[in-house]
Structures are given as C-alpha cells and as structure tokens.
Design an enzyme around this catalytic site. Structure first.
Site, PDB file in Angstrom:
ATOM      1  N   TYR A   1       1.001  -1.084  -0.026  1.00  0.00           N
ATOM      2  CA  TYR A   1       0.136   0.325   0.454  1.00  0.00           C
ATOM      3  C   TYR A   1       1.026   1.013   0.414  1.00  0.00           C
ATOM      4  CZ  TYR A   1      -4.511  -2.017   0.695  1.00  0.00           C
ATOM      5  OH  TYR A   1      -5.742  -2.810   0.648  1.00  0.00           O
TER       6      TYR A   1
ATOM      7  N   LYS B   1       3.120 -13.796   6.099  1.00  0.00           N
ATOM      8  CA  LYS B   1       3.745 -14.931   5.141  1.00  0.00           C
ATOM      9  C   LYS B   1       5.539 -14.939   5.037  1.00  0.00           C
ATOM     10  CE  LYS B   1       2.008 -17.173   2.219  1.00  0.00           C
ATOM     11  NZ  LYS B   1       0.817 -18.680   2.274  1.00  0.00           N
TER      12      LYS B   1
ATOM     13  N   ASP C   1      -2.298 -17.251   5.478  1.00  0.00           N
ATOM     14  CA  ASP C   1      -4.000 -18.292   4.489  1.00  0.00           C
ATOM     15  C   ASP C   1      -4.176 -19.257   6.271  1.00  0.00           C
ATOM     16  OD1 ASP C   1      -1.123 -18.734   4.787  1.00  0.00           O
ATOM     17  OD2 ASP C   1      -1.493 -20.064   2.824  1.00  0.00           O
TER      18      ASP C   1
ATOM     19  N   ASP D   1      -5.780  -5.078   6.081  1.00  0.00           N
ATOM     20  CA  ASP D   1      -7.211  -5.086   5.070  1.00  0.00           C
ATOM     21  C   ASP D   1      -7.786  -6.031   4.793  1.00  0.00           C
ATOM     22  OD1 ASP D   1      -8.583  -3.004   3.586  1.00  0.00           O
ATOM     23  OD2 ASP D   1      -7.624  -2.737   2.122  1.00  0.00           O
TER      24      ASP D   1
END
Ligand code: NAD
Length: 358
Positions: A123, A190, A223, A247
């Site tokens: 972002y 991640k 995930d 987000d």
C-alpha cells in the site's frame, strides 16, 4: 468543547457521518466541527481529491471523523484514504470487531482487535506501469542481481517493510493489549514465502514481544489464520498485521460480527487520529438513507474514548447495544432478510439510539 474535523466523504458518507454527528452531540459532549469536503466531487471541482485545507484542518484539530471516500479502480486518482494515512503518518489502523448481543451473526462472543500497519507494504503506493522506464529499470536490476526474469510486459508494485514501521506497530499492539487487559497478540505474516519482507516483520515482532512478557505472543501464517478465524475465532484476541493482510483480514473479521455495517475503525498516529468505518462508500446506496450508520457511530465512540470522554462513550455504546439487542430500529442488513419491510432508515437508527442515551 472539542474541535474536530468532519469529512462527509462520498457515496453514503454524508448520510452516515450526519447520523454519527447527531448521536455524538446527543451524549452532551460539545463539538465544534470544521466540515471539510474531500473525494470524488472535490476532485472534479478543485483538481485534487484531498486539498491542503483538509490536512491543515486535521493538523489543527488533531482529530477527524471521516466518511468513506471512493477510489477509482485501476486508473484515476490514488486512494485519498491511503494518502491521508501516509501524509499524517497515521501508522496504526485499529479495528475492533466484537459481537453485540442480538446482531445477526454466525458466531457469538467474537471479540477481536485488528491492528493493521498503515503506511508501508504494497500500500506504499510505489508502482511502475507496464512498459514504463521505471519498470524496465527494475526488470534489468532484478536480472542483474538475482538472475531471475520478470516478464517484460509486467507492471510492478513494491512492498517495503521496515524495522522502524514494524517495531512501532507491534509495540502499539502490545501497548493496546496491556491498556485494555487483553491476553494475547498474534503476529500475522507470510514469512515462509516472503522471507525478507514478511520475514523481517516476524523477526521484529518476536523481538518486540520479548519486552512484553505479561502478554502471550504467537505468530500465524495469513492463509492459515483466515481459515482459523472462520472456524475458531474465539482463539484470537489482538492481531497485528502488515498493511495488505490487515485490510483483508479486517473485512473477514467484520463478516464474523454481522457485516461491514458494524465494523468501526480508527487511523492513529503520534499526533493525529482519523476515525472511520471499515466499509467503503457503498455507491449504490448513495442518498437512499438506507445503510447502517452503526459502524460510523462506533468509530465515533472510539473517538470519544480517544479524547478522554469515556463516560459519554460508555453511555453511547450502551444505547447502541440496546438498539441492536431489541432488533426493531435497525437497518435492512441487521434484519432476518434484507427485504424485511420493518427495516428502518439510517436516520431512524440514529433517532432510536438518541432515544436510549440516558
Ligand atoms: P463497500 O464497503 O463500500 O460496500 C460493499 C457492500 O457492503 C455494499 O454494497 C453493501 O452491501 C455493504 N455495506 C457497506 N457498508 C454498509 C453499511 N454501512 N450498511 C450496510 N451495508 C453496508 O465496498 P466497495 O463497494 O468495494 O467500495 C466502494 C468504494 O469505497 C470504492 O471506491 C472503495 O475504494 C471505497 N472504499 C473506501 C474506504 C474508505 O474510505 N476508508 C474503505 C473501503 C472502500
């Protein structure tokens, strides 16, 4: 008297900010609002969706209540929301997600707090268009330094994650947990795939956690946490995430507690704070006086707490909780079916809440 900037925003923004303004004033706390328009229409008139006057007003007043602002998809002006967070260094996006008794949800007793980093990651707004000089240079640089090939017809977005940015957001999560008597902080990443950027986020989070031995710490791959939140949301408490995962997981968490109409938020920095719902401008409902103002009102309650008006915040939250519990004066999204004829309007919800403030 508290001075505050009020940004009505686009789409349903003016309706829900008006409802929030009315209920905040009904608590007896006095506000002097400086109303500043920003967004799509302002872009047409003033050539920028975020004129300096808006930033100056927030810098002066320190706090703002903001309606959602539309961001054109794929082209057009960049997100005003992202720009505002970056320009004012509102590094923390705080999004509590808790179930209120009577809300239409699949789960009971969800009580999560999302602490999303707000200034870095994908972002950051650093992007290179396909075929641009910048994209070509990066493709060349990557080839020379890693031997890897990025396809020539690629667009490129950069994902910066810094020690500075991570330290302050993780520290914020722990300080929040301590202040609010929460038991656990979970860092979401991640790092198995993005070993350097998310790997750094995880390494820094682990280091910060060592200073907060009174609060449990764990980490989870993004995930995996999405699946776990859907299956066992009660296992989680405060989640700290880089910008993009924050987000996405915020909307997932909103889904757990009854939808976007109930998910508030705050963008907080060392000097300024901007309070806004998690949801966007819902353009198809613009002007219909139909959507749920509760997320915006709950954001206003966060603002009351931020400025030390805790008694008013408590009173207003109790009034709102009791309207939800009774289930009568609520908008379509909180009724058993969306076409329920007993659904009330945005302003009708505000009236019902005001009627319950004692
Ligand atoms: P959205 O959140 O505006 O709406 C998605 C759907 O959620 C709506 O169609 C509606 O069904 C439901 N919904 C949203 N708010 C609701 C409410 N208060 N009460 C009841 N139902 C509600 O998401 P979108 O359609 O993806 O985005 C619309 C625009 O908003 C886009 O331009 C997007 O960039 C922008 N946006 C702005 C912000 C912000 O200002 N902070 C945040 C997210 C999206």
């Amino acid at each position: 008297m508290h001075k505050a900037t009020l940004i009505p925003g686009d789409g349903v923004g003016p309706e829900i900010t008006q409802a929030a303004k009315r209920v905040l004033e009904a608590t007896g706390v006095s506000f002097e609002w400086d109303i500043q328009n920003a967004g799509e229409e302002v872009y047409q008139k003033e050539g920028t969706p975020l004129p300096d006057r808006v930033l100056e007003s927030i810098r002066k007043n320190k706090i703002a209540l903001k309606g959602p602002i539309t961001t054109p998809v794929g082209s057009g002006f960049r997100s005003v929301n992202v720009l505002l967070r970056q320009t004012l260094d509102l590094f923390c996006c705080l999004r509590p997600c808790k179930t209120y008794s009577g809300a239409k949800t699949r789960y009971e007793n969800v009580d999560l707090v999302i602490v999303r980093e707000n200034t870095e990651d994908l972002y950051a707004g650093i992007e290179y268009k396909k075929d641009s000089e910048g994209a070509e240079s990066i493709i060349e640089l990557v080839k020379n330094t890693t031997g890897k090939t990025i396809r020539q017809d690629s667009a490129i977005s950069i994902k910066p994650i810094s020690v500075y940015g991570t330290e302050r957001i993780v520290r914020y999560a722990f300080e929040y947990a301590r202040r609010n008597k929460r038991r656990k902080v979970t860092a979401v990443h991640k790092a198995n795939i993005m070993k350097y950027s998310d790997g750094l986020f995880l390494e820094v989070a682990r280091n910060v956690a060592k200073k907060y031995t009174d609060i449990e710490f764990e980490d989870k791959i993004v995930d995996n946490i999405c699946m776990q939140l859907v299956q066992k949301p009660e296992l989680y408490d405060v989640l700290v995430l880089p910008n993009l995962y924050g987000d996405i997981v915020s909307d997932l968490a909103a889904g757990l507690i009854g939808g976007l109409g109930l998910a508030p938020g705050a963008n907080i920095g060392d000097e300024f704070a901007v309070f806004e719902a998690t949801h966007g401008s819902a353009p198809k409902y613009k002007g219909l006086n139909k959507v749920n103002p509760m997320a915006m009102i709950l954001s206003g309650i966060m603002m009351l707490r931020h400025i030390g008006e805790t008694v008013a915040a408590e009173k207003l939250e109790n009034a709102l909780a009791s309207v939800i519990k009774e289930g009568e004066f609520v908008t379509y999204d909180m009724k058993p079916t969306p076409d329920d004829p007993t659904a009330v309007t945005t302003s009708g919800v505000a009236d019902a809440i005001i009627g319950k403030i004692s």
